[in-house]
Design an enzyme around this catalytic site. Structure first.
Site, PDB file in Angstrom:
ATOM      1  N   PRO A 137       6.286  -0.182  19.923  1.00 24.21           N
ATOM      2  CA  PRO A 137       6.046  -1.159  18.853  1.00 24.21           C
ATOM      3  C   PRO A 137       4.748  -1.942  19.017  1.00 24.21           C
ATOM      4  CG  PRO A 137       8.357  -1.191  19.486  1.00 24.21           C
ATOM      5  CD  PRO A 137       7.662  -0.273  20.451  1.00 24.21           C
ATOM      6  N   ARG A 281     -11.124  25.530 -16.836  1.00 20.12           N
ATOM      7  CA  ARG A 281     -10.924  24.381 -17.716  1.00 20.12           C
ATOM      8  C   ARG A 281     -12.157  24.141 -18.576  1.00 20.12           C
ATOM      9  NH1 ARG A 281      -7.306  21.121 -20.354  1.00 20.12           N
ATOM     10  NH2 ARG A 281      -8.007  18.948 -20.397  1.00 20.12           N
ATOM     11  N   HIS A 351      -9.374  18.053 -11.146  1.00 21.76           N
ATOM     12  CA  HIS A 351      -8.197  18.417 -11.940  1.00 21.76           C
ATOM     13  C   HIS A 351      -7.780  17.318 -12.911  1.00 21.76           C
ATOM     14  CE1 HIS A 351      -7.680  21.750  -9.138  1.00 21.76           C
ATOM     15  NE2 HIS A 351      -6.700  22.206  -9.887  1.00 21.76           N
ATOM     16  N   GLU A 376      -2.466  12.021  16.342  1.00 20.37           N
ATOM     17  CA  GLU A 376      -3.274  12.473  17.485  1.00 20.37           C
ATOM     18  C   GLU A 376      -4.468  11.547  17.741  1.00 20.37           C
ATOM     19  OE1 GLU A 376      -2.588  14.876  19.566  1.00 20.37           O
ATOM     20  OE2 GLU A 376      -0.909  15.804  18.516  1.00 20.37           O
TER      21      GLU A 376
END
Length: 393
Positions: A137, A281, A351, A376
């Protein structure tokens, strides 16, 4: 992506291995992943276990481990290529087909014969999983600022572990755990960080609070309430007392390179999605890929992905040559994780709302890839490692 990318010269070394793994993923794991809910959460434990065991049978799971342990004896650079292929596949089950935080560990280099037989061999075969209890913690990035203690029994024949660990991946499904605690002798003298191995069924070891990450990862608290262990629970035996920090450097470095490789694969996959969408697109009568602002997103991403990929593979080659400098892995992990976050963000921007909708691969990757700059060792910790290697701290 075109096979004329600069990094293709390095890919040629282990192309057959990576191609075989990719074929396995598309043949066996992609159909299973198609049945997963669209919320992009963590795959069920039984599917993760299947991916692990099946990959181990085929020799991919812990490929760099010796054949006598159940591995394939691959060079580390080949393992890096497999992790890249897993990220590039876009299959949410693929990462579980390769040893990560639940797989082989420092036991290979420091484990005693009994520890290798009892714990490592089942891991390599994909028959068991582990978890690593390091973070506390009040000790996150400074993971070795430990308050969890391991006190020697009065007779000196064993250890008593007390403390709390948090953000422990896979603790809900692991068969055993590696715990790093600060060894204390009978006189209260600090013996340094020490790694212990124990089954998850050890008396007075309890799984506490469960957390869920933003992309569905399960994390747990572990409570050690005077857990009693024999003397041979220390990884490496008596020589391992106080040696966890030094012994863990190699594993941390390799782990960071594996994360870097996965990030590079994810970034490449996101870039492929962005390029494909920009070619199809249309807006204002033109394919959006014809607009310079969209090209800027995709070309910048291409340049960064190639650079990160080359850096990671070069560092993996150095490992195969016996050079495991921590700053190399830190630099690769920093570069690749930060690149992946940017590339996924740009691909989603290309997108627009289509990529933002729940169920789209980029929506999940946007949540998933963010943790790569934290696990990590955070990006800030990687910078500290590199700065010290430069003589700056």
């Amino acid at each position: 992506m075109s096979t004329t990318t600069p990094s293709s010269v390095l890919e040629a070394e282990h192309r057959e291995i990576a191609a075989a793994f990719t074929a396995f993923v598309h043949r066996e794991l992609v159909p299973l992943a198609a049945e997963l809910p669209e919320d992009g959460g963590m795959p069920p434990a039984e599917l993760r276990a299947y991916a692990r065991r099946r990959s181990a049978m085929l020799g991919f799971y812990a490929g760099d481990h010796p054949e006598e342990l159940g591995g394939s004896g691959m060079p580390f650079s080949a393992v890096v290529m497999l992790h890249h292929a897993a990220g590039r596949s876009g299959c949410p089950l693929a990462p579980y087909a390769l040893a990560g935080s639940d797989g082989p560990s420092p036991l290979l280099r420091q484990g005693t014969e009994r520890q290798i037989e009892q714990y490592l061999k089942p891991l390599v075969r994909g028959e068991a999983t582990r978890c690593l209890a390091l973070t506390e913690p009040n000790a996150g990035s400074d993971a070795f600022h430990l308050t969890t203690t391991a006190r020697r029994d009065a007779d000196g024949g064993g250890w008593v572990l007390s403390g709390r660990k948090t953000f422990v991946s896979n603790a809900g499904h692991a068969d055993f755990v590696i715990v790093v605690a600060r060894a204390v002798d009978g006189d209260g003298k600090d013996g340094g960080p020490t790694a212990f191995v124990m089954g998850m069924d050890a008396p007075r070891l309890r799984v506490g609070q469960r957390y869920e990450g933003m992309s569905g990862e399960e994390l747990y608290e572990l409570v050690l309430d005077e857990v009693r262990l024999p003397a041979d629970a220390v990884i490496g035996g008596e020589a391992g007392v106080g040696a966890a920090l030094g012994n863990g450097i190699d594993s941390l470095s390799r782990g960071r390179l594996v994360v870097a490789a996965m990030c590079n694969g994810i970034a490449e996959y996101a870039l492929e999605l962005g390029v494909a969408y920009a070619r199809e697109r249309k807006a204002f009568g033109e394919r959006i890929g014809a607009y310079q602002h969209v090209q800027e997103h995709l070309v910048s991403s291409r340049a960064e992905v190639e650079a990160a990929k080359l850096l990671t593979l070069a560092c993996a080659r150095l490992v195969d040559d016996g050079v495991e400098a921590p700053e190399n892995a830190a630099l690769a992990k920093l570069t690749s994780s930060e690149t992946a976050v940017r590339v996924v963000d740009r691909a989603l921007q290309v997108h627009g709302a289509t990529g933002w909708v729940r169920g789209h691969p980029l929506e999940f990757l946007y949540r998933y890839v963010r943790m790569m700059t934290i696990i990590e060792g955070t990006s800030e910790i990687q910078k500290v490692i590199v700065a010290r290697a430069m003589g700056l701290g």
